[in-house]
Write a protein that holds these residues in place. Sequence first.
Motif, PDB file in Angstrom:
ATOM      1  N   ILE B  18       0.850  -1.198   0.000  1.00 27.58           N
ATOM      2  CA  ILE B  18       0.000   0.000   0.000  1.00 27.58           C
ATOM      3  C   ILE B  18       0.883   1.244   0.000  1.00 27.58           C
ATOM      4  O   ILE B  18       1.796   1.363   0.824  1.00 27.58           O
ATOM      5  CB  ILE B  18      -0.879   0.058   1.268  1.00 27.58           C
ATOM      6  CG1 ILE B  18      -1.756  -1.199   1.375  1.00 27.58           C
ATOM      7  CG2 ILE B  18      -1.759   1.309   1.268  1.00 27.58           C
ATOM      8  CD1 ILE B  18      -2.641  -1.231   2.623  1.00 27.58           C
ATOM      9  N   ALA B  19       0.579   2.159  -0.913  1.00 26.12           N
ATOM     10  CA  ALA B  19       1.234   3.470  -0.872  1.00 26.12           C
ATOM     11  C   ALA B  19       0.244   4.481  -0.304  1.00 26.12           C
ATOM     12  O   ALA B  19      -0.913   4.509  -0.716  1.00 26.12           O
ATOM     13  CB  ALA B  19       1.669   3.886  -2.274  1.00 26.12           C
ATOM     14  N   VAL B  20       0.703   5.262   0.676  1.00 26.46           N
ATOM     15  CA  VAL B  20      -0.159   6.273   1.284  1.00 26.46           C
ATOM     16  C   VAL B  20       0.317   7.654   0.858  1.00 26.46           C
ATOM     17  O   VAL B  20       1.370   8.114   1.299  1.00 26.46           O
ATOM     18  CB  VAL B  20      -0.160   6.160   2.822  1.00 26.46           C
ATOM     19  CG1 VAL B  20      -1.053   7.246   3.432  1.00 26.46           C
ATOM     20  CG2 VAL B  20      -0.624   4.780   3.255  1.00 26.46           C
ATOM     21  N   PRO B  49       5.033   5.271   2.492  1.00 25.08           N
ATOM     22  CA  PRO B  49       4.527   6.631   2.714  1.00 25.08           C
ATOM     23  C   PRO B  49       5.033   7.535   1.591  1.00 25.08           C
ATOM     24  O   PRO B  49       6.212   7.457   1.220  1.00 25.08           O
ATOM     25  CB  PRO B  49       5.166   7.036   4.057  1.00 25.08           C
ATOM     26  CG  PRO B  49       5.793   5.795   4.605  1.00 25.08           C
ATOM     27  CD  PRO B  49       6.072   4.902   3.458  1.00 25.08           C
ATOM     28  N   VAL B  50       4.138   8.355   1.049  1.00 26.75           N
ATOM     29  CA  VAL B  50       4.534   9.291  -0.012  1.00 26.75           C
ATOM     30  C   VAL B  50       4.357  10.716   0.501  1.00 26.75           C
ATOM     31  O   VAL B  50       3.249  11.126   0.877  1.00 26.75           O
ATOM     32  CB  VAL B  50       3.708   9.070  -1.295  1.00 26.75           C
ATOM     33  CG1 VAL B  50       4.073  10.115  -2.356  1.00 26.75           C
ATOM     34  CG2 VAL B  50       3.911   7.655  -1.830  1.00 26.75           C
ATOM     35  N   ASN B  51       5.490  11.432   0.565  1.00 30.76           N
ATOM     36  CA  ASN B  51       5.477  12.824   1.015  1.00 30.76           C
ATOM     37  C   ASN B  51       6.784  13.446   0.567  1.00 30.76           C
ATOM     38  O   ASN B  51       7.860  13.009   1.000  1.00 30.76           O
ATOM     39  CB  ASN B  51       5.347  12.878   2.554  1.00 30.76           C
ATOM     40  CG  ASN B  51       5.294  14.313   3.069  1.00 30.76           C
ATOM     41  OD1 ASN B  51       5.846  15.231   2.432  1.00 30.76           O
ATOM     42  ND2 ASN B  51       4.658  14.502   4.200  1.00 30.76           N
ATOM     43  N   PRO B  52       6.738  14.454  -0.312  1.00 30.13           N
ATOM     44  CA  PRO B  52       7.993  15.020  -0.860  1.00 30.13           C
ATOM     45  C   PRO B  52       8.837  15.726   0.197  1.00 30.13           C
ATOM     46  O   PRO B  52      10.009  16.001  -0.055  1.00 30.13           O
ATOM     47  CB  PRO B  52       7.500  16.007  -1.926  1.00 30.13           C
ATOM     48  CG  PRO B  52       6.062  16.263  -1.624  1.00 30.13           C
ATOM     49  CD  PRO B  52       5.545  15.077  -0.898  1.00 30.13           C
ATOM     50  N   ASN B  53       8.266  15.999   1.355  1.00 30.58           N
ATOM     51  CA  ASN B  53       9.018  16.746   2.370  1.00 30.58           C
ATOM     52  C   ASN B  53       9.541  15.885   3.515  1.00 30.58           C
ATOM     53  O   ASN B  53       9.882  16.399   4.564  1.00 30.58           O
ATOM     54  CB  ASN B  53       8.147  17.863   2.948  1.00 30.58           C
ATOM     55  CG  ASN B  53       7.646  18.786   1.853  1.00 30.58           C
ATOM     56  OD1 ASN B  53       8.410  19.191   0.978  1.00 30.58           O
ATOM     57  ND2 ASN B  53       6.347  19.084   1.881  1.00 30.58           N
ATOM     58  N   ALA B  54       9.524  14.579   3.350  1.00 31.29           N
ATOM     59  CA  ALA B  54      10.025  13.720   4.422  1.00 31.29           C
ATOM     60  C   ALA B  54      10.887  12.613   3.845  1.00 31.29           C
ATOM     61  O   ALA B  54      10.661  12.153   2.724  1.00 31.29           O
ATOM     62  CB  ALA B  54       8.844  13.111   5.189  1.00 31.29           C
ATOM     63  N   ASP B  55      11.891  12.208   4.599  1.00 42.32           N
ATOM     64  CA  ASP B  55      12.710  11.075   4.173  1.00 42.32           C
ATOM     65  C   ASP B  55      12.205   9.782   4.799  1.00 42.32           C
ATOM     66  O   ASP B  55      12.364   8.696   4.252  1.00 42.32           O
ATOM     67  CB  ASP B  55      14.168  11.289   4.640  1.00 42.32           C
ATOM     68  CG  ASP B  55      14.810  12.457   3.909  1.00 42.32           C
ATOM     69  OD1 ASP B  55      14.437  12.677   2.733  1.00 42.32           O
ATOM     70  OD2 ASP B  55      15.636  13.161   4.529  1.00 42.32           O
ATOM     71  N   ALA B  62      10.303   7.196   3.286  1.00 37.17           N
ATOM     72  CA  ALA B  62       9.256   7.964   2.606  1.00 37.17           C
ATOM     73  C   ALA B  62       9.699   8.279   1.191  1.00 37.17           C
ATOM     74  O   ALA B  62      10.900   8.428   0.920  1.00 37.17           O
ATOM     75  CB  ALA B  62       8.969   9.246   3.368  1.00 37.17           C
ATOM     76  N   TYR B  63       8.709   8.343   0.301  1.00 38.71           N
ATOM     77  CA  TYR B  63       8.999   8.577  -1.118  1.00 38.71           C
ATOM     78  C   TYR B  63       8.443   9.929  -1.539  1.00 38.71           C
ATOM     79  O   TYR B  63       7.374  10.332  -1.093  1.00 38.71           O
ATOM     80  CB  TYR B  63       8.367   7.467  -1.962  1.00 38.71           C
ATOM     81  CG  TYR B  63       8.975   6.110  -1.694  1.00 38.71           C
ATOM     82  CD1 TYR B  63       9.941   5.585  -2.546  1.00 38.71           C
ATOM     83  CD2 TYR B  63       8.601   5.371  -0.570  1.00 38.71           C
ATOM     84  CE1 TYR B  63      10.512   4.347  -2.293  1.00 38.71           C
ATOM     85  CE2 TYR B  63       9.164   4.134  -0.303  1.00 38.71           C
ATOM     86  CZ  TYR B  63      10.117   3.628  -1.173  1.00 38.71           C
ATOM     87  OH  TYR B  63      10.693   2.413  -0.920  1.00 38.71           O
ATOM     88  N   VAL B  76      -3.161   2.283  -3.812  1.00 35.14           N
ATOM     89  CA  VAL B  76      -2.816   3.641  -3.399  1.00 35.14           C
ATOM     90  C   VAL B  76      -3.949   4.194  -2.547  1.00 35.14           C
ATOM     91  O   VAL B  76      -5.123   4.093  -2.922  1.00 35.14           O
ATOM     92  CB  VAL B  76      -2.599   4.555  -4.630  1.00 35.14           C
ATOM     93  CG1 VAL B  76      -2.441   6.014  -4.188  1.00 35.14           C
ATOM     94  CG2 VAL B  76      -1.398   4.079  -5.422  1.00 35.14           C
ATOM     95  N   VAL B  77      -3.591   4.741  -1.396  1.00 34.13           N
ATOM     96  CA  VAL B  77      -4.556   5.466  -0.573  1.00 34.13           C
ATOM     97  C   VAL B  77      -4.128   6.925  -0.621  1.00 34.13           C
ATOM     98  O   VAL B  77      -3.036   7.260  -0.172  1.00 34.13           O
ATOM     99  CB  VAL B  77      -4.564   4.948   0.873  1.00 34.13           C
ATOM    100  CG1 VAL B  77      -5.467   5.803   1.754  1.00 34.13           C
ATOM    101  CG2 VAL B  77      -5.011   3.495   0.910  1.00 34.13           C
ATOM    102  N   THR B  78      -4.970   7.773  -1.188  1.00 36.54           N
ATOM    103  CA  THR B  78      -4.554   9.166  -1.313  1.00 36.54           C
ATOM    104  C   THR B  78      -5.430  10.076  -0.469  1.00 36.54           C
ATOM    105  O   THR B  78      -6.655   9.985  -0.485  1.00 36.54           O
ATOM    106  CB  THR B  78      -4.522   9.632  -2.788  1.00 36.54           C
ATOM    107  OG1 THR B  78      -4.211  11.038  -2.808  1.00 36.54           O
ATOM    108  CG2 THR B  78      -5.847   9.413  -3.504  1.00 36.54           C
TER     109      THR B  78
END
Lengths: 479, 479
Positions: B18-20, B49-55, B62-63, B76-78
């Motif tokens: 699952i990608a969040v 976890p998908v978030n451009p501002n976190a590693d 995180a991606y 995908v859970v958006t």
Amino acid sequence: MEKAKQHFLDIFFNPNNIAVVGATKNPQKMNFHLVRNLVNLKFPGRIYPVNPNADEILGLKAYPSLESIEDDVDLVVTAVPAVATMGVIEDCVRKAVKGVVIVSGGFSEIGWEGRGVQDEMHRLLRERGIRAVGPNSLSPINTSNNLAIGFGPIERLKRGGVSFIFQSGLYNPRLDWIFSEFNLGISKLADLGNKMDINEVDTLEYLAEDPDTKVIAMHLESVAGDGKRLMQLIEDTTREKPVVVIKSGRTPAGAEAASSHTGAMMGASDAVFDVMLRQSGAIRAQGLEEFFDFAKAFDFFPPLRGNRIAVAALSGGEGVIATDWCCREGLSIAKMSPETVDKLQAVSPPWGIPSNPFDLGVSMQFHPMDEVLKVFFESMADDPNVDCIALQLEMIGTLLLAGIDEFPSLLSILREKGKPFTIWMVGRNPQERELVEKLESNHIPVYTSSERAAKAFSALYRYNIMQRGASKSKGKQMR
Amino acid sequence: MEKAKQHFLDIFFNPNNIAVVGATKNPQKMNFHLVRNLVNLKFPGRIYPVNPNADEILGLKAYPSLESIEDDVDLVVTAVPAVATMGVIEDCVRKAVKGVVIVSGGFSEIGWEGRGVQDEMHRLLRERGIRAVGPNSLSPINTSNNLAIGFGPIERLKRGGVSFIFQSGLYNPRLDWIFSEFNLGISKLADLGNKMDINEVDTLEYLAEDPDTKVIAMHLESVAGDGKRLMQLIEDTTREKPVVVIKSGRTPAGAEAASSHTGAMMGASDAVFDVMLRQSGAIRAQGLEEFFDFAKAFDFFPPLRGNRIAVAALSGGEGVIATDWCCREGLSIAKMSPETVDKLQAVSPPWGIPSNPFDLGVSMQFHPMDEVLKVFFESMADDPNVDCIALQLEMIGTLLLAGIDEFPSLLSILREKGKPFTIWMVGRNPQERELVEKLESNHIPVYTSSERAAKAFSALYRYNIMQRGASKSKGKQMR
């Protein structure tokens, strides 16, 4: 007022002393609690346990018979087997006591043999002007003097504005729940049982005049007194105090069960009774949950002046369900003023136009919870289009516990404006129980569903309509 | 069966990973719990976890985007703001993911602008054969693999036979209550939100074939799929599994609220829908309490073969009220066999003839409680005139705690005979909660009133009649 200063029921609620016939030291017996509760709750009058086989019970001197008591006796509570009860009644007559509560069962409810004995007891007492409650009665309770007769331990009483009339001891196993979980306080309570002598008309008359009684909640299986008088009395009483009624034995099987329970025979059909009750201005509860819910609503809420409700829920779906219930119960979904819409806009999602029902859940994705609640409460308090408010808490109830002391102060905004406000919330885990208790000690009733909340508001609104109608069509009448 | 082996909904309930999108480290944000719950509950698949501002988020890499994930993505859970959602959908298409749950709101429910964006998202996904749940959806839950998407902390899941279909996240704040206080276990749960793509027909079809789902409980604000197909599907499904339905938006104001909640438009009037539902064999719940009560009843009880009920209450008055509810709900007060009457005589008061409803309270004044209960259970289990039993516990619930381990063994007498048995009891103090939990872990549902117990039995009985009717009139049909 031509009323005598002291109503004959006063001796039951405010006796100077009580003799308990059938008292026992054996904690396995239900009778044990009759004396134990009086002692534990610190009933201030003298208590005379009567039992020929004991010298002392719970630290009190025990008496072999009523006659052996040195003083005059105000109230006798007798709980000996049915066959021995006639003897006790004869003793009461000889001792010239002022009132008798017959706890024992086994009289008119068992058929003609029992009814014969009951009639004879009644005749003996009536000849001497001694009034009686029961038989088959667990009475009375008066929280203002810590008087409570009950089987099973009663650990505490809680004072409040509701007085109950029952025709069963059904309240007894729920007493702890009423005080400790339902957070309802009681003023007085009478279980009339078989209504051999004192009936619902007498008791309603007494409670109507009782200054400590704000709401009267009455359970009936039958009408033993004068039906027309009862309806007239309800009509007169409801001008001042709401009367909530639950009438059971309304189906054929229920009526049959009622007759073998208290020997009750109901003359009129339930439909006829229902119409009469409605005309009298009583608020009828359909079930026991409603009965207690309504009693609490009338005790806790300020008067409801209109039926325009504002609803706030933690999800859109819950808001829709709440809206359905409000409409089905005769409430109207308030059209919020433009000012309210403006204020709520500030705590809504960027794409959302605030509506009623208000979706707290989506707002809380975009704004801090305490801010959302504050704006909601303030705008609803000020909105002239809103008469009452229902709000859902669940999980956030738990989260709120952090700042719970602030929550009641938020709510005081609403209280100042005199708007009835309720919360629905299904959970009762230990933290939630604590929250509910805090809210209810601030007289904000908490129901477990929007359905129950809507029904409570609806009862309040029906009472308000009825009161206005009565004052318009009749003015204030002398009785 | 011509069904493809894997239903397209399977990717939502059993994804390998699952990608969040919109994951966050900030525990103050609701999105925080989307990843936190999967981690805490130990979802066995990979979590991205998908978030451009976190590693890194909660110990997981995180991606910055979906595309930067090295593996294929199943689900995908958006949960990013509405304006950013279209970008995520385009990413989903590029990444060729298998399914998308759109948690974000702000689409068809806000009007034509939102509907336009929603339609465009749907078009993009459909072109690539990517199925979607939502928008405005908190989904899914599958207890068999510890998969749970939800705002707010979910501390535990509880497996059981009920699968839920919702059109709202209204279950979410109640989840802890469902598992921990209501003692209900869940198999699967889907919140369909705006039903842009996957609707109630798809989901019901999936759950009808799901071997872990014993009962289907469905909340509807609208019918997005083919109404005739839905009713036919319910009819087919109810031959094997009960389908409980709550339909909200049934009043004009409720329907309006529903349309601003999920953009739902209900074609048929509620009355027409009600008739169709009845004909399909679904059991309709009037409110949320009923909805959950019925779900529990179907999960816990064995089938109810007749409507003859035995009632035992702690007071005569409570027995009368319970009798009224049973009759009003279409149950019949059982006429006990002469053998049962004989056996109960031994635990009745000296002057009493045992009747139905049975007065436990008066019996317990004369006989030890455990003896009364034992005789009652044994005789009811054996009585061929009794199909089901409802019994009140209150205060004695607390007293019983001493010997509580024996109580379920008493009840096993009933279970061996396959007779549905329930308890009603209003109190939920800590000791009573413990008792309720023990009873319910033995699949004895505990309701807070005789009213709710009677309604649950009635639902069971209606299902039984409907099933018999269907098998008589149609036989087993091929679909």
